[in-house]
Design a protein around this motif. Structure first.
Motif, PDB file in Angstrom:
ATOM      1  N   GLU A   1     -10.064   3.548  -5.249  1.00 45.86           N
ATOM      2  CA  GLU A   1     -11.158   3.281  -4.287  1.00 45.86           C
ATOM      3  C   GLU A   1     -10.440   2.421  -3.192  1.00 45.86           C
ATOM      4  N   GLN A   2      -9.744   1.446  -3.787  1.00 48.78           N
ATOM      5  CA  GLN A   2      -9.466   0.479  -2.691  1.00 48.78           C
ATOM      6  C   GLN A   2      -8.248   0.974  -2.042  1.00 48.78           C
ATOM      7  N   LEU A   3      -7.413   1.915  -2.460  1.00 45.27           N
ATOM      8  CA  LEU A   3      -6.416   2.553  -1.776  1.00 45.27           C
ATOM      9  C   LEU A   3      -6.999   3.262  -0.684  1.00 45.27           C
ATOM     10  N   GLU A   4      -8.083   4.141  -1.143  1.00 48.45           N
ATOM     11  CA  GLU A   4      -8.426   5.082   0.001  1.00 48.45           C
ATOM     12  C   GLU A   4      -9.085   4.537   1.171  1.00 48.45           C
ATOM     13  N   LYS A   5      -9.581   3.346   0.848  1.00 44.74           N
ATOM     14  CA  LYS A   5     -10.264   2.464   1.971  1.00 44.74           C
ATOM     15  C   LYS A   5      -9.137   1.992   2.941  1.00 44.74           C
ATOM     16  N   MET A   6      -7.960   1.719   2.335  1.00 45.64           N
ATOM     17  CA  MET A   6      -6.886   1.365   3.053  1.00 45.64           C
ATOM     18  C   MET A   6      -6.377   2.465   3.930  1.00 45.64           C
ATOM     19  N   ASN A   7      -6.280   3.518   3.363  1.00 46.62           N
ATOM     20  CA  ASN A   7      -5.400   4.859   4.071  1.00 46.62           C
ATOM     21  C   ASN A   7      -5.974   6.095   3.213  1.00 46.62           C
ATOM     22  N   SER A   8      -7.033   6.667   3.898  1.00 41.16           N
ATOM     23  CA  SER A   8      -7.661   7.742   3.412  1.00 41.16           C
ATOM     24  C   SER A   8      -6.991   9.027   3.408  1.00 41.16           C
ATOM     25  N   GLN A   9      -6.200   9.076   4.527  1.00 38.40           N
ATOM     26  CA  GLN A   9      -5.281  10.134   4.693  1.00 38.40           C
ATOM     27  C   GLN A   9      -4.071  10.585   3.641  1.00 38.40           C
ATOM     28  N   ARG A  10      -3.724   9.337   3.235  1.00 38.84           N
ATOM     29  CA  ARG A  10      -2.660   9.326   1.938  1.00 38.84           C
ATOM     30  C   ARG A  10      -3.308   9.868   0.859  1.00 38.84           C
TER      31      ARG A  10
ATOM     32  N   MET B   1       0.881  -1.246  -0.043  1.00 32.78           N
ATOM     33  CA  MET B   1       0.156   0.063   0.059  1.00 32.78           C
ATOM     34  C   MET B   1       0.909   1.091   0.186  1.00 32.78           C
ATOM     35  N   HIS B   2       1.765   1.344   0.930  1.00 33.07           N
ATOM     36  CA  HIS B   2       2.542   2.616   0.841  1.00 33.07           C
ATOM     37  C   HIS B   2       3.508   2.673  -0.114  1.00 33.07           C
ATOM     38  N   PRO B   3       4.137   1.711  -0.704  1.00 30.62           N
ATOM     39  CA  PRO B   3       4.939   1.843  -2.002  1.00 30.62           C
ATOM     40  C   PRO B   3       4.130   2.439  -3.172  1.00 30.62           C
ATOM     41  N   VAL B   4       2.923   1.940  -3.285  1.00 28.78           N
ATOM     42  CA  VAL B   4       2.023   2.268  -4.229  1.00 28.78           C
ATOM     43  C   VAL B   4       1.705   3.731  -4.062  1.00 28.78           C
ATOM     44  N   TYR B   5       1.344   4.114  -3.050  1.00 27.75           N
ATOM     45  CA  TYR B   5       1.273   5.556  -2.656  1.00 27.75           C
ATOM     46  C   TYR B   5       2.110   6.303  -3.155  1.00 27.75           C
ATOM     47  N   ASP B   6       3.254   5.841  -2.612  1.00 26.49           N
ATOM     48  CA  ASP B   6       4.580   6.888  -2.710  1.00 26.49           C
ATOM     49  C   ASP B   6       4.819   6.874  -4.417  1.00 26.49           C
TER      50      ASP B   6
ATOM     51  N   GLU C   1       2.831  14.434 -19.992  1.00 24.18           N
ATOM     52  CA  GLU C   1       1.776  13.882 -20.239  1.00 24.18           C
ATOM     53  C   GLU C   1       1.591  12.331 -19.879  1.00 24.18           C
ATOM     54  N   GLU C   2       2.892  11.633 -20.100  1.00 25.57           N
ATOM     55  CA  GLU C   2       2.666  10.180 -20.018  1.00 25.57           C
ATOM     56  C   GLU C   2       2.620   9.789 -18.571  1.00 25.57           C
ATOM     57  N   GLU C   3       3.165  10.569 -17.552  1.00 27.91           N
ATOM     58  CA  GLU C   3       3.191  10.430 -16.237  1.00 27.91           C
ATOM     59  C   GLU C   3       1.629  10.733 -15.693  1.00 27.91           C
ATOM     60  N   VAL C   4       1.079  11.802 -16.125  1.00 27.39           N
ATOM     61  CA  VAL C   4      -0.224  12.167 -15.793  1.00 27.39           C
ATOM     62  C   VAL C   4      -1.023  11.235 -16.430  1.00 27.39           C
ATOM     63  N   ASP C   5      -0.967  10.579 -17.460  1.00 25.59           N
ATOM     64  CA  ASP C   5      -1.796   9.475 -17.784  1.00 25.59           C
ATOM     65  C   ASP C   5      -1.688   8.498 -17.058  1.00 25.59           C
ATOM     66  N   CYS C   6      -0.676   8.190 -16.685  1.00 26.20           N
ATOM     67  CA  CYS C   6      -0.520   6.829 -16.100  1.00 26.20           C
ATOM     68  C   CYS C   6      -1.263   6.923 -14.396  1.00 26.20           C
ATOM     69  N   LEU C   7      -0.856   8.143 -13.730  1.00 30.03           N
ATOM     70  CA  LEU C   7      -1.418   8.401 -12.588  1.00 30.03           C
ATOM     71  C   LEU C   7      -2.968   8.216 -12.539  1.00 30.03           C
ATOM     72  N   VAL C   8      -3.607   8.722 -13.572  1.00 27.91           N
ATOM     73  CA  VAL C   8      -5.251   8.919 -13.563  1.00 27.91           C
ATOM     74  C   VAL C   8      -5.618   7.476 -13.769  1.00 27.91           C
ATOM     75  N   LEU C   9      -4.947   6.754 -14.978  1.00 26.34           N
ATOM     76  CA  LEU C   9      -5.448   5.248 -15.186  1.00 26.34           C
ATOM     77  C   LEU C   9      -5.415   4.594 -13.975  1.00 26.34           C
ATOM     78  N   GLN C  10      -4.190   4.488 -13.217  1.00 29.17           N
ATOM     79  CA  GLN C  10      -4.031   3.887 -11.882  1.00 29.17           C
ATOM     80  C   GLN C  10      -5.042   4.226 -10.884  1.00 29.17           C
ATOM     81  N   LEU C  11      -5.367   5.586 -10.778  1.00 27.02           N
ATOM     82  CA  LEU C  11      -6.401   5.965  -9.784  1.00 27.02           C
ATOM     83  C   LEU C  11      -7.600   5.803 -10.042  1.00 27.02           C
ATOM     84  N   HIS C  12      -8.003   5.562 -11.191  1.00 31.77           N
ATOM     85  CA  HIS C  12      -9.247   4.836 -11.723  1.00 31.77           C
ATOM     86  C   HIS C  12      -9.556   3.554 -11.359  1.00 31.77           C
ATOM     87  N   ARG C  13      -8.533   2.805 -11.532  1.00 31.21           N
ATOM     88  CA  ARG C  13      -8.530   1.244 -11.145  1.00 31.21           C
ATOM     89  C   ARG C  13      -8.407   0.910  -9.896  1.00 31.21           C
ATOM     90  N   ILE C  14      -7.493   1.586  -9.180  1.00 32.56           N
ATOM     91  CA  ILE C  14      -7.370   1.341  -7.646  1.00 32.56           C
ATOM     92  C   ILE C  14      -7.547   2.284  -6.822  1.00 32.56           C
TER      93      ILE C  14
END
Lengths: 221, 272
Positions: free
Chosen positions: A159-168, A125-130, A144-157
């Motif tokens: 919600e799960q990440l937030e559930k584990m640690n909403s502060q981050r 979890m923390h490594p992914v957040y990092d 742009e490639e990095e922004v693209d990567c970022l939003v793509l991953q946020l779309h996919r995971i």
């Protein structure tokens, strides 16, 4: 995930490797799992399209090994390799943005597919957040490639990440908001992507109908 | 970059030894395990110990058999108690912990369901019938601390003798000590009091020894007089306790205190 080895898109490998992977999927204890994990990780760092496939393959092999002899050699090798790459990520980014985004994509797929006790692995979890935080830094938002990567991953995971640690997640989104509002030199595509992800999270990790139409339908002149 | 996964890991499993070292001098002769966790050979560390060798042998054999159930998830054997640095091991530890927790929960909640719970109706805040699932304690630090406290109590010859002498199905609710259930919601004070009481009660099964009575008194003086007053209020049942079927003479003062119900009797100044 399905049993048939033909389901996986491994055509980019040579015949010998394909055979190795197919065997690993069906009969993990009969192959050198350390080698298999190395092959999979290496390819994922080169080929972003493969990452998703890699995630599914890894999931299957882990299940198969656990079932066959309660082992987790494959998982252990995979994770430790991921950890090594994580330690070197800044250097990887310097060397090649593409390799860096491949890494992030891959680790996020692993986070998504390889569950433990039906939950994502806490160790990741923390490594992914990092990684995502790194993508939200000003210098990364310029690419742009990095922004693209970022939003793509946020779309996919996201919600799960937030559930584990909403502060981050909150911290991450402070960065995204600031980036969107204040950062000079962002391309309009980058800003669009950021705006969309901001709305997406605000809507509880989904877009309203109208928002979806705004972002995703063709604009007819 | 630093390994943030390792450094941010919650739930520190290490550091059992400093606390133990702190207690070793007072308790060493009734502990059946040394600081390193290994069972002691009879008379190994304390030559002045008076325990009958047969008793110790029996308790050791019994403990050996019981080894599996004695080991708790948090203190799982030679596997390093410190969170692993590498992800592979971290995930394995995660997996194991969750499995153990589930098994533990099932066992404890399963046995709870078949007993009446007079003893745990302590304090005003928690519900007496905390039905499983809704109000379980899940905080890792709390569970670890509570388990540590339980371990101190179980790591005694008294406990060993107790469980040999009184099998579970013969236990009577108020008479026989029951290990507090760490998965239930209790306030810190309530829990600590339950542990203290439990341990005091366990002393009834201490092996016969010259130092026995002093130990009981030592235990009791750990409690401030305040606590002792509160115990009477929180555990009225304590005053009605029947004489436990024990042959140990040193616990007599405790029993007398029970019957008369005046907290003062449990203090060190009590002469007998």
């Amino acid at each position: 995930m399905e049993n048939s080895a033909e389901d996986y898109k491994i055509q980019s490998f040579d015949q010998e490797t394909q055979l190795l992977l197919k065997t690993a999927l069906k009969d993990p204890s009969s192959v050198d799992l350390e080698k298999v994990s190395k092959i999979i990780v290496d390819q994922s760092l080169k080929d972003q399209m493969f990452s998703k496939e890699a995630g599914r393959i890894c999931h299957t092999i882990v299940q198969a090994e656990a079932k066959q002899n309660n082992g987790n050699i494959f998982r252990r090798n995979l994770l430790n390799r991921l950890q090594q790459e994580f330690k070197d990520r800044e250097e990887t980014r310097r060397r090649s943005i593409q390799e860096w985004t491949c890494y992030v994509t891959f680790i996020c797929y692993i986070f998504d597919y390889l569950k433990v006790n039906n939950m994502p692995m806490v160790a990741l979890m923390h490594p992914v957040y990092d990684c995502l935080m790194r993508l939200a830094q000003p210098d990364a938002l310029m690419k742009e490639e990095e922004v693209d990567c970022l939003v793509l991953q946020l779309h996919r995971i996201g919600e799960q990440l937030e559930k584990m640690n909403s502060q981050r997640m909150d911290e991450l989104f402070y960065l995204l908001r600031d980036g969107f509002l204040l950062q000079e030199g962002l391309t309009s595509m980058a800003r669009l992507l950021l705006l969309e992800i901001l709305e997406f999270r605000a809507g509880g990790w989904m877009l309203s109908g109208t928002a979806h139409k705004y972002y995703y339908s063709e604009i007819s002149d | 970059m630093s390994d943030t996964a390792g450094s941010r890991r919650e739930g520190d499993h290490s550091d059992h030894s400093p606390a133990r070292r702190h207690r070793s001098s007072r308790w060493s002769h009734s502990r059946k395990r040394g600081i390193d966790g290994h069972l002691r050979a009879p008379g190994a560390e304390d030559p002045s110990e008076h325990t009958c060798s047969r008793d110790t042998e029996r308790s050791q054999r019994h403990a050996d058999r019981r080894h599996e159930s004695f080991t708790t998830p948090e203190g799982r054997g030679p596997v390093s108690r410190c969170p692993a640095r590498d992800w592979g091991s971290q995930v394995e530890q995660e997996e194991e912990k969750e499995r153990d927790m589930q098994r533990y929960r099932r066992r404890i909640l399963g046995s709870d369901a078949s007993h009446r719970e007079r003893k745990t109706s302590s304090g005003s805040s928690e519900s007496c019938d905390s039905r499983e699932g809704e109000s379980l304690e899940t905080d890792e630090t709390i569970l670890l601390r509570r388990q540590k406290q339980i371990n101190y109590g179980k790591n005694t010859l008294a406990y060993d003798r107790y469980i040999k002498e009184v099998p579970k199905h013969l236990r009577q609710p108020a008479v026989h000590p029951r290990t507090p259930n760490k998965f239930r919601k209790y306030s810190r004070r309530s829990w600590d009091q339950q542990i203290k009481l439990w341990r005091v009660k366990l002393h009834t099964w201490d092996p016969p020894s010259e130092k026995g009575q002093q130990q009981v008194l030592d235990d009791m003086t750990e409690m401030a007089l305040d606590d002792v007053m509160d115990i009477e209020l929180d555990f009225p049942s304590l005053c009605e306790v029947e004489q436990p079927p024990s042959s140990a003479p040193h616990s007599r003062s405790l029993q007398e205190g029970d019957c008369e119900g005046t907290p003062v009797k449990m203090s060190r100044t009590d002469s007998d």
